[in-house]
Design a protein around this motif. Sequence first.
Motif, PDB file in Angstrom:
ATOM      1  N   VAL A   1       0.831  -1.205   0.000  1.00 30.69           N
ATOM      2  CA  VAL A   1       0.000   0.000   0.000  1.00 30.69           C
ATOM      3  C   VAL A   1       0.863   1.251   0.000  1.00 30.69           C
ATOM      4  CG1 VAL A   1      -1.675   1.314   1.367  1.00 30.69           C
ATOM      5  CG2 VAL A   1      -1.954  -1.150   1.109  1.00 30.69           C
ATOM      6  N   ALA A   2       2.000   1.208   0.734  1.00 30.30           N
ATOM      7  CA  ALA A   2       2.872   2.386   0.818  1.00 30.30           C
ATOM      8  C   ALA A   2       3.407   2.784  -0.555  1.00 30.30           C
ATOM      9  CB  ALA A   2       4.020   2.105   1.777  1.00 30.30           C
ATOM     10  N   LYS A   3       3.584   1.812  -1.434  1.00 28.87           N
ATOM     11  CA  LYS A   3       4.136   2.109  -2.755  1.00 28.87           C
ATOM     12  C   LYS A   3       3.060   2.282  -3.810  1.00 28.87           C
ATOM     13  CE  LYS A   3       6.816  -1.563  -2.643  1.00 28.87           C
ATOM     14  NZ  LYS A   3       7.836  -2.569  -3.044  1.00 28.87           N
ATOM     15  N   SER A   4       1.789   2.189  -3.413  1.00 26.99           N
ATOM     16  CA  SER A   4       0.700   2.280  -4.369  1.00 26.99           C
ATOM     17  C   SER A   4       0.520   3.712  -4.871  1.00 26.99           C
ATOM     18  CB  SER A   4      -0.606   1.788  -3.744  1.00 26.99           C
ATOM     19  OG  SER A   4      -0.999   2.658  -2.696  1.00 26.99           O
ATOM     20  N   ARG A   5      -0.165   3.827  -6.013  1.00 26.88           N
ATOM     21  CA  ARG A   5      -0.413   5.159  -6.574  1.00 26.88           C
ATOM     22  C   ARG A   5      -1.272   6.007  -5.645  1.00 26.88           C
ATOM     23  NH1 ARG A   5       0.012   7.345 -11.463  1.00 26.88           N
ATOM     24  NH2 ARG A   5       0.624   5.332 -12.361  1.00 26.88           N
ATOM     25  N   GLU A   6      -2.276   5.384  -5.003  1.00 27.80           N
ATOM     26  CA  GLU A   6      -3.143   6.145  -4.105  1.00 27.80           C
ATOM     27  C   GLU A   6      -2.347   6.767  -2.959  1.00 27.80           C
ATOM     28  OE1 GLU A   6      -3.650   3.186  -5.188  1.00 27.80           O
ATOM     29  OE2 GLU A   6      -5.531   3.228  -6.356  1.00 27.80           O
ATOM     30  N   ASN A   7      -1.402   5.965  -2.395  1.00 35.16           N
ATOM     31  CA  ASN A   7      -0.614   6.507  -1.291  1.00 35.16           C
ATOM     32  C   ASN A   7       0.333   7.601  -1.773  1.00 35.16           C
ATOM     33  OD1 ASN A   7      -0.020   6.103   1.665  1.00 35.16           O
ATOM     34  ND2 ASN A   7       2.057   5.856   0.829  1.00 35.16           N
ATOM     35  N   LYS A   8       0.885   7.449  -2.996  1.00 35.59           N
ATOM     36  CA  LYS A   8       1.760   8.488  -3.543  1.00 35.59           C
ATOM     37  C   LYS A   8       0.973   9.778  -3.772  1.00 35.59           C
ATOM     38  CE  LYS A   8       5.011   5.342  -5.832  1.00 35.59           C
ATOM     39  NZ  LYS A   8       5.557   4.895  -7.137  1.00 35.59           N
ATOM     40  N   ASP A   9      -0.258   9.645  -4.253  1.00 36.48           N
ATOM     41  CA  ASP A   9      -1.080  10.845  -4.466  1.00 36.48           C
ATOM     42  C   ASP A   9      -1.398  11.531  -3.143  1.00 36.48           C
ATOM     43  OD1 ASP A   9      -1.044  10.357  -7.159  1.00 36.48           O
ATOM     44  OD2 ASP A   9      -2.996   9.342  -7.200  1.00 36.48           O
ATOM     45  N   ALA A  10      -1.702  10.712  -2.120  1.00 38.30           N
ATOM     46  CA  ALA A  10      -1.984  11.290  -0.805  1.00 38.30           C
ATOM     47  C   ALA A  10      -0.741  11.972  -0.237  1.00 38.30           C
ATOM     48  CB  ALA A  10      -2.478  10.193   0.135  1.00 38.30           C
ATOM     49  N   ALA A  11       0.435  11.368  -0.435  1.00 35.57           N
ATOM     50  CA  ALA A  11       1.681  11.978   0.043  1.00 35.57           C
ATOM     51  C   ALA A  11       1.969  13.275  -0.693  1.00 35.57           C
ATOM     52  CB  ALA A  11       2.842  10.998  -0.137  1.00 35.57           C
ATOM     53  N   ALA A  12       1.648  13.322  -1.993  1.00 36.02           N
ATOM     54  CA  ALA A  12       1.869  14.551  -2.761  1.00 36.02           C
ATOM     55  C   ALA A  12       0.981  15.678  -2.260  1.00 36.02           C
ATOM     56  CB  ALA A  12       1.608  14.280  -4.244  1.00 36.02           C
ATOM     57  N   LYS A  13      -0.254  15.329  -1.835  1.00 39.71           N
ATOM     58  CA  LYS A  13      -1.146  16.363  -1.274  1.00 39.71           C
ATOM     59  C   LYS A  13      -0.581  16.899   0.038  1.00 39.71           C
ATOM     60  CE  LYS A  13      -5.424  14.659  -3.370  1.00 39.71           C
ATOM     61  NZ  LYS A  13      -6.778  14.110  -3.115  1.00 39.71           N
ATOM     62  N   LEU A  14      -0.037  16.002   0.856  1.00 37.97           N
ATOM     63  CA  LEU A  14       0.557  16.464   2.115  1.00 37.97           C
ATOM     64  C   LEU A  14       1.771  17.363   1.857  1.00 37.97           C
ATOM     65  CD1 LEU A  14       0.470  13.169   4.260  1.00 37.97           C
ATOM     66  CD2 LEU A  14      -0.974  15.200   4.526  1.00 37.97           C
ATOM     67  N   LEU A  15       2.554  17.009   0.819  1.00 34.71           N
ATOM     68  CA  LEU A  15       3.755  17.785   0.523  1.00 34.71           C
ATOM     69  C   LEU A  15       3.430  19.066  -0.231  1.00 34.71           C
ATOM     70  CD1 LEU A  15       6.875  17.796   0.692  1.00 34.71           C
ATOM     71  CD2 LEU A  15       6.927  16.547  -1.480  1.00 34.71           C
ATOM     72  N   GLY A  16       2.310  19.069  -0.946  1.00 34.49           N
ATOM     73  CA  GLY A  16       1.922  20.240  -1.724  1.00 34.49           C
ATOM     74  C   GLY A  16       2.528  20.260  -3.111  1.00 34.49           C
ATOM     75  N   ARG A  17       3.171  19.215  -3.507  1.00 31.09           N
ATOM     76  CA  ARG A  17       3.787  19.088  -4.832  1.00 31.09           C
ATOM     77  C   ARG A  17       4.063  17.603  -5.083  1.00 31.09           C
ATOM     78  NH1 ARG A  17       9.453  18.702  -3.916  1.00 31.09           N
ATOM     79  NH2 ARG A  17      10.043  19.310  -1.775  1.00 31.09           N
ATOM     80  N   PRO A  18       4.335  17.223  -6.339  1.00 33.79           N
ATOM     81  CA  PRO A  18       4.627  15.807  -6.613  1.00 33.79           C
ATOM     82  C   PRO A  18       5.829  15.327  -5.809  1.00 33.79           C
ATOM     83  CG  PRO A  18       4.213  17.002  -8.666  1.00 33.79           C
ATOM     84  CD  PRO A  18       4.280  18.037  -7.573  1.00 33.79           C
ATOM     85  N   LEU A  19       5.778  14.076  -5.444  1.00 27.40           N
ATOM     86  CA  LEU A  19       6.910  13.518  -4.702  1.00 27.40           C
ATOM     87  C   LEU A  19       8.182  13.593  -5.551  1.00 27.40           C
ATOM     88  CD1 LEU A  19       5.429  10.304  -3.020  1.00 27.40           C
ATOM     89  CD2 LEU A  19       5.864  12.531  -1.999  1.00 27.40           C
ATOM     90  N   PRO A  20       9.260  14.109  -4.986  1.00 26.13           N
ATOM     91  CA  PRO A  20      10.493  14.253  -5.771  1.00 26.13           C
ATOM     92  C   PRO A  20      11.235  12.949  -6.017  1.00 26.13           C
ATOM     93  CG  PRO A  20      10.850  14.988  -3.518  1.00 26.13           C
ATOM     94  CD  PRO A  20       9.390  14.685  -3.637  1.00 26.13           C
ATOM     95  N   GLY A  21      11.072  11.956  -5.125  1.00 22.37           N
ATOM     96  CA  GLY A  21      11.866  10.736  -5.237  1.00 22.37           C
ATOM     97  C   GLY A  21      11.026   9.490  -5.396  1.00 22.37           C
ATOM     98  N   GLU A  22      11.658   8.348  -5.192  1.00 22.99           N
ATOM     99  CA  GLU A  22      11.020   7.046  -5.312  1.00 22.99           C
ATOM    100  C   GLU A  22      10.826   6.444  -3.928  1.00 22.99           C
ATOM    101  OE1 GLU A  22      13.772   4.856  -7.632  1.00 22.99           O
ATOM    102  OE2 GLU A  22      13.369   5.943  -9.505  1.00 22.99           O
ATOM    103  N   ILE A  23       9.826   5.554  -3.836  1.00 25.72           N
ATOM    104  CA  ILE A  23       9.497   4.938  -2.556  1.00 25.72           C
ATOM    105  C   ILE A  23       9.855   3.461  -2.586  1.00 25.72           C
ATOM    106  CG2 ILE A  23       7.635   4.388  -0.937  1.00 25.72           C
ATOM    107  CD1 ILE A  23       6.134   6.812  -1.976  1.00 25.72           C
ATOM    108  N   GLU A  24      10.540   3.023  -1.533  1.00 27.36           N
ATOM    109  CA  GLU A  24      10.801   1.609  -1.307  1.00 27.36           C
ATOM    110  C   GLU A  24      10.406   1.288   0.129  1.00 27.36           C
ATOM    111  OE1 GLU A  24      11.696  -0.627  -3.424  1.00 27.36           O
ATOM    112  OE2 GLU A  24      12.117   0.700  -5.130  1.00 27.36           O
ATOM    113  N   THR A  25      10.192   0.007   0.408  1.00 29.06           N
ATOM    114  CA  THR A  25       9.803  -0.405   1.758  1.00 29.06           C
ATOM    115  C   THR A  25      10.629  -1.574   2.216  1.00 29.06           C
ATOM    116  OG1 THR A  25       8.084  -1.852   0.869  1.00 29.06           O
ATOM    117  CG2 THR A  25       7.415   0.393   1.492  1.00 29.06           C
ATOM    118  N   SER A  26      10.675  -1.747   3.534  1.00 30.08           N
ATOM    119  CA  SER A  26      11.390  -2.876   4.126  1.00 30.08           C
ATOM    120  C   SER A  26      10.705  -3.239   5.425  1.00 30.08           C
ATOM    121  CB  SER A  26      12.857  -2.504   4.373  1.00 30.08           C
ATOM    122  OG  SER A  26      13.534  -3.553   5.042  1.00 30.08           O
TER     123      SER A  26
END
Length: 454
Positions: free
Chosen positions: A73-98
Amino acid sequence: MQFDDFLGVIWKRRVIVALTLVACVLAAGAYAFTQPKRYESTATIAFTPDPKGGQTYVPTDNLAALLSTYAAVAKSRENKDAAAKLLGRPLPGEIETSTGAGSGILDVIGRDTDPQGAADTARTAAQALSNRLANNGLLVPSIVNPAVPSATPIQPRPPLILSVAILLGLIAGVLLALVLERMRRTIETGDEVTEATALPVLGRLPRERSLARSDAQLVWETGDYEVLQESYRALRTNVELLRDGDWSVLQVTSAKPGEGKSTVVANLAIALGQIGVRTVVIDADLRRPRQHDLFGLRNDVGLSTAMTISDTVVQPSPTAYANVRVLTSGPISANAAELLHVRFGRVLRQVKADADIVLIDSPPVLPVSDARVIAPSADATAFVVGAERSQTSAIVSAVDKLRFAHANLIGAIVNFANSQDGEQIAAYGYGPYISPQQNAQPIPAGLGRDNANA
């Protein structure tokens, strides 16, 4: 291949190994220092059972399955869109999880070419995931390690890249050396000649580049070729030891043209003459004669004349060198092989009656049949091999043809030998002559005459 042979191949091909290693290191260095730097930042989320949902314990298998789902879920498009709203701009980098097995820990990793961009990516992605999973009734997410910018890039890593390049470069260089040795088509050393033909090495004549650039091929005029002169003396000694009065006619040939057989014959003749051996050189190469040029003689009459006109007696011509005479080839004949086959023996008997040793400069074996025709008339045959010029297959074929012709092969002469093949005269200090006075050493004090002579 034995280990000693393996080391020998690597040492012989050390330049190839070194160049391959340097090329790999340079390529790795260029890659390591030209790639853009990438930074990494991590936000850690801890999941605990939700007491409001009546959960006090989550089995390990269920927890691992939930964490795997949350990581996706953390790497999903929905979560990236939600993170971009929190940041106020598109996410600058890539997301990985562990995830940590059975620990309830999920690391959200942000990667970017900018340290702050990596931290913003990890921080907002973790926050968006926490908001999404709040009040799920199973696990409560808590950000326990906020993402912060890192000053150390994770990529590229020059020390690691260069270390791997050195290892791979050595492996590639060694493999290339082995492949080249396997595919090598020319013979380079006396040991290889013996291995291919079972012939002993009579002498090794070192390569002399200044001689190759000169029109003169005789090495006895000056002291500039001292090492080569000593090599001819060593060859002379081996020939004399093998001869030991048992034979007087030595044929010298090679597999192909360009291996220096005529030069070897001329210089060996001079070396024999220096110790009082009456030597006659017969230039039996009626197609490409060289001896008259080497010794500066006329060639209007010679061997071909003596064989063509049966009642003609042609005497070998004297040279500027003591005890050395030369029967030149004479005019080139169109039917050389036939003349040699029918009449060479008669001329040879006349010549050797007034000589201690006769050296026959015969044509190479493979292009024409002349050398095989001459071989039965000679007491012995020496085979000249040009280092790095003679193909192994050609040498083996020529030697087989000579043996089929019943040639008495006494050994091989390695011409143009490199510095690694054979003895090094200079290395042992046998250079210019040193007088006894210069070389004298004082007798230690207290050592009497009797003891000194013991």
